[in-house]
Design an enzyme around this catalytic site. Structure first.
Site, PDB file in Angstrom:
ATOM      1  N   LYS A  31      26.271  20.948  95.184  1.00  0.00           N
ATOM      2  CA  LYS A  31      25.144  21.612  94.138  1.00  0.00           C
ATOM      3  C   LYS A  31      24.878  22.962  94.442  1.00  0.00           C
ATOM      4  CE  LYS A  31      22.389  18.115  94.390  1.00  0.00           C
ATOM      5  NZ  LYS A  31      23.174  17.425  95.344  1.00  0.00           N
ATOM      6  N   THR A  32      24.521  22.956  95.602  1.00  0.00           N
ATOM      7  CA  THR A  32      23.771  24.228  96.402  1.00  0.00           C
ATOM      8  C   THR A  32      24.925  25.252  96.414  1.00  0.00           C
ATOM      9  OG1 THR A  32      22.094  23.050  97.790  1.00  0.00           O
ATOM     10  CG2 THR A  32      22.969  25.419  98.321  1.00  0.00           C
ATOM     11  N   ASP A 217      17.518  25.296  93.051  1.00  0.00           N
ATOM     12  CA  ASP A 217      18.085  24.579  93.679  1.00  0.00           C
ATOM     13  C   ASP A 217      16.932  23.233  93.964  1.00  0.00           C
ATOM     14  OD1 ASP A 217      19.771  22.965  95.302  1.00  0.00           O
ATOM     15  OD2 ASP A 217      20.085  24.248  96.890  1.00  0.00           O
ATOM     16  N   GLU A 218      17.359  22.183  94.228  1.00  0.00           N
ATOM     17  CA  GLU A 218      16.452  20.979  94.477  1.00  0.00           C
ATOM     18  C   GLU A 218      15.292  20.803  93.365  1.00  0.00           C
ATOM     19  OE1 GLU A 218      16.865  19.056  97.061  1.00  0.00           O
ATOM     20  OE2 GLU A 218      18.040  20.433  98.338  1.00  0.00           O
ATOM     21  N   GLN A 248      16.954  12.275  95.331  1.00  0.00           N
ATOM     22  CA  GLN A 248      16.393  13.047  96.345  1.00  0.00           C
ATOM     23  C   GLN A 248      14.940  13.459  96.180  1.00  0.00           C
ATOM     24  OE1 GLN A 248      19.139  15.476  99.043  1.00  0.00           O
ATOM     25  NE2 GLN A 248      20.631  15.040  97.237  1.00  0.00           N
ATOM     26  N   ARG A 607      22.686  13.497 105.315  1.00  0.00           N
ATOM     27  CA  ARG A 607      22.607  14.547 106.091  1.00  0.00           C
ATOM     28  C   ARG A 607      23.709  14.681 106.960  1.00  0.00           C
ATOM     29  NH1 ARG A 607      21.032  17.236 102.757  1.00  0.00           N
ATOM     30  NH2 ARG A 607      21.044  15.399 101.593  1.00  0.00           N
TER      31      ARG A 607
END
Ligand code: ATP
Ligand code: MG
Length: 673
Positions: A31-32, A217-218, A248, A607
């Site tokens: 996504k990023t 983002d996020e 998330q 992560r």
């Protein structure tokens, strides 16, 4: 990552530039990467000037990383003027530029959590005589009101219970005090620009025109005011890309609304939604574990996630004898692993649920001389007691520093109310003089009551005397006396949660003063003469350097909270304290918000690229007493076949031998060979 390296869905997301787009996908699915590639694409292929592109992320670290990633994709100076920032920095930027519309003067202060708490305590003490035990509740409630863009007057009108009335009244007094102090708090950094845009058409249109493309983002962690800000900035055209993952979402406690994902479709009917499914980060076993854990949550959106990176190594669950043992074990395993693989320290991350877990880990890192970086923790100069004393010092060396004056005028409490400060500020403003100078001017008495004037003048005389002594007598001695004079220690006891905390904060203050003393002694040894002014400017500079240093990426093991790790990735990850009441956190167990803790666990697991180790302890100390913690429920949710247990009963002894569990011993071996 040039567009051609992307998978078809990522590519589709990058190329869709005329209307609103949501990329909704699990961890590590790129996504990023879509955001960074898209920024490059907009600049290079679509000719959008970088200054008209705005990208928003959640942490400074993520913003910095994103800028770097874009820098690698775009040649030369084409990225000049590109805005990549956190919501808070974006808000701050807007406030700075539009100061004059907001009743704030340039050089306004930003109150952090600790500053806000002290001010609220002070207000509540003044208005209700309370002893401060409601402060946390009130602070949280005011934060929620601000995030929901509710103004003090509205809050008062809406209040339905005694508690809500207390919150609303304190909110109104707090808002007024902030204005008198020429200060804003963290939530204001979003709220103020949003309200400004809502109410001022000219300013709104200017910013809308400048924002030709917006990327977030996020997105799952935006709160109401942040979403409102996004909506206003993109205006009617709705040229934006937001990416997020509802699994998330870990900031509900700060007002984040994952529903904002669904709201988008309502607010922008032409919204295009893209789902990504391939995870490019983690091995199969790690991804499988993450998927399995999160499947225990209710889901609004169905997402799949797969990886073609092979199974990889099993996930290790390691039970250690004690918390000391846990930290030691992680430190030595890192040394050993790094030596074996000839790796870099920065490839290792140790994640934990609460900040307090980092202390032991830090000690072990120091003991074994492992370079490490604790992120998300507060730097020395950001501590509120240090900011207080620094403000006294700044005012002593520069009597015209109004920000410093306002920071400490009621620290400790001097019963000088917001209306007195408003009058003083107005008086000083009209005459273009500093606040401290204004106190001693004739004419001020016409604007306020004798009592108020007396309090101000007593402060003015005291600070002027202190200043004189600092420059004519032994400066360090004068500062020490100043701190005693202030009875600053008593103030810390009033504004800290525990006596221990107050003592720790007082130690910080003495540490600062010792530093000045050392600086002056050293100069004297070298035959230089420095006065308090030089010493303070050196300290201010050091503060700036410290901030800069934090930006530097060195080869260091990364220690951080699970919250701070969002969006990042590391080859080797340890997560500490897999125990009930730690992860999941005790408050969440009590409040029955386990799902948010599970998302945090999901963030942690995802992560890791290659190796994941989860640790827990057999015995732990709390409030001086030892107890046996219960293993975290999340451990049972992991796929049984994919994990290896170490330190659990009989078999573990054999396992221990087999794999040379005593990391320290094998480490010695390694070093000897
Ligand atoms: P998170 O949900 O944790 O924020 P994300 O969805 O933002 O993750 P990224 O950080 O963009 O994922 O990507 C994860 C990793 O996958 C990165 O190392 C990135 O370089 C890599 N990656 C992304 N897309 C591709 C691709 N198409 N091909 C190869 N690698 C990719
Ligand atoms: Mg990401």
């Amino acid at each position: 990552m040039p567009v051609n390296h992307l998978n078809p869905r990522q590519k589709e997301s990058v190329l869709h530039i005329d209307g609103p787009l949501l990329v909704l996908a699990g961890a590590g699915s790129g996504k990023t990467s879509v955001i960074t590639t898209k920024i490059a694409y907009l600049i290079e292929e679509c000719g959008v000037p970088a200054r008209n592109i705005m990208a928003v992320t959640f942490t400074n670290k993520a913003a910095k990383e994103m800028k770097e990633r874009v820098g690698k994709l775009v040649q030369g100076k084409a990225t000049n003027g590109l805005t990549v920032s956190t919501f808070h920095n974006l808000g701050l930027n807007i406030i700075r530029k539009e100061c004059k519309h907001l009743g704030l003067r340039p050089g306004f202060s930003i109150f952090d959590d600790g500053d806000t708490k002290s001010l609220l305590k002070d207000i509540m003490h003044r208005e209700h005589g309370g002893d401060g035990d409601m402060v946390d509740m009130v602070q949280q409630a005011i934060g929620s009101l601000k995030n929901d863009l509710i103004e003090p007057e509205q809050a008062i009108a809406m209040a339905n219970s005694a508690q809500e009335v207390l919150v609303a009244q304190t909110y109104a007094a707090y808002d007024r005090s902030l204005k008198a102090y020429n200060a804003v708090d963290f939530d204001d950094l979003i709220r103020i620009p949003t309200v400004l845009f809502q109410t001022n058409q000219a300013v709104r249109e200017k910013w809308q025109k400048n924002t030709r493309y917006l990327l977030v983002d996020e997105y799952q962690d935006t709160n109401t005011s942040q979403y409102e800000l996004v909506k206003i900035l993109v205006g009617m055209h709705g040229k934006f890309t937001v990416v997020g993952d509802d699994d998330q979402s870990i900031y509900a406690w700060r007002g984040a609304r994952p529903e904002n994902l669904s709201l988008l479709k309502q607010d922008f009917p032409s919204l295009k939604v893209v789902m990504l499914e391939q995870n490019y980060r983690s091995t199969g076993l790690i991804l499988n574990a993450a998927n399995k854990v999160i499947s225990n949550n209710e889901h609004e959106f169905v997402k799949t996630l797969w990886s073609d990176k092979g199974y990889g190594d099993a996930i290790r669950i390691v039970k250690c004898k004690s918390e000391d043992n846990e930290a030691e074990r992680i430190a030595t395993e890192i040394i050993e692993h790094r030596l074996r693989h000839n790796g870099k320290y920065r490839d290792y991350a140790v994640l934990f649920r609460g900040n307090h877990q980092s202390r032991l880990m830090e000690m072990k890192m120091q003991q074994y001389q492992i370079p490490y970086k604790l992120s998300g923790s507060q730097s020395f100069f950001a501590k509120s007691e240090i900011k207080d004393i620094m403000s006294y010092l700044k005012l002593i060396v520069n009597p015209t520093d109004d920000a410093a004056f306002l920071r400490i005028i009621n620290v400790p409490r001097r019963q000088i109310g917001p209306s007195t400060l408003e009058k003083l500020t107005e008086y000083a403003g009209k005459r273009h003089i500093s606040l401290l100078t204004a106190i001693t001017e004739m004419g001020l008495e016409q604007t306020m009551s004798p009592l108020a004037l007396d309090k101000l003048q007593r402060f003015g005389n005291w600070i002027n005397n202190t200043t004189k002594r600092c420059f004519t007598e032994d400066a360090v001695q004068s500062l020490k006396e100043m701190i005693h004079d202030l009875d600053y220690e008593a103030w810390l006891h009033q504004t800290s949660n525990t006596p221990n905390q107050a003592e720790a904060r007082m130690k910080n203050v003495w540490f600062l003063i010792d530093n000045i003393e050392r600086m002056m002694d050293k100069a004297e040894e070298n035959g230089d003469e420095i006065d308090i002014e030089d010493a303070v400017s050196k300290l201010v500079l050091r503060d700036m350097l410290e901030q800069q240093e934090q930006e530097d990426e060195l080869d260091q093991v990364q220690l951080m909270t699970l919250h701070a790790s969002k969006g990042l990735e590391f080859p080797y990850v340890w997560i500490m304290g897999l125990e009930e009441e730690i992860l999941p956190h005790r408050n969440s167990i009590e409040a029955d918000t386990i799902e948010e803790e599970r998302r945090l666990m999901y963030v942690g697991i995802t992560r890791a690229k290659q190796n994941l180790t989860l640790t827990l302890t057999a015995k732990r100390k709390q409030y001086g007493e030892q107890f046996e913690p219960t293993p975290s429920r999340f451990l049972e949710e992991l796929p049984k076949d994919d994990v290896e247990w170490e330190g659990f009963g009989e078999t573990s002894q054999e396992q221990k031998k087999a794999r040379g569990e005593n990391a320290l011993a094998s480490l010695k071996n390694l070093m000897n060979t």
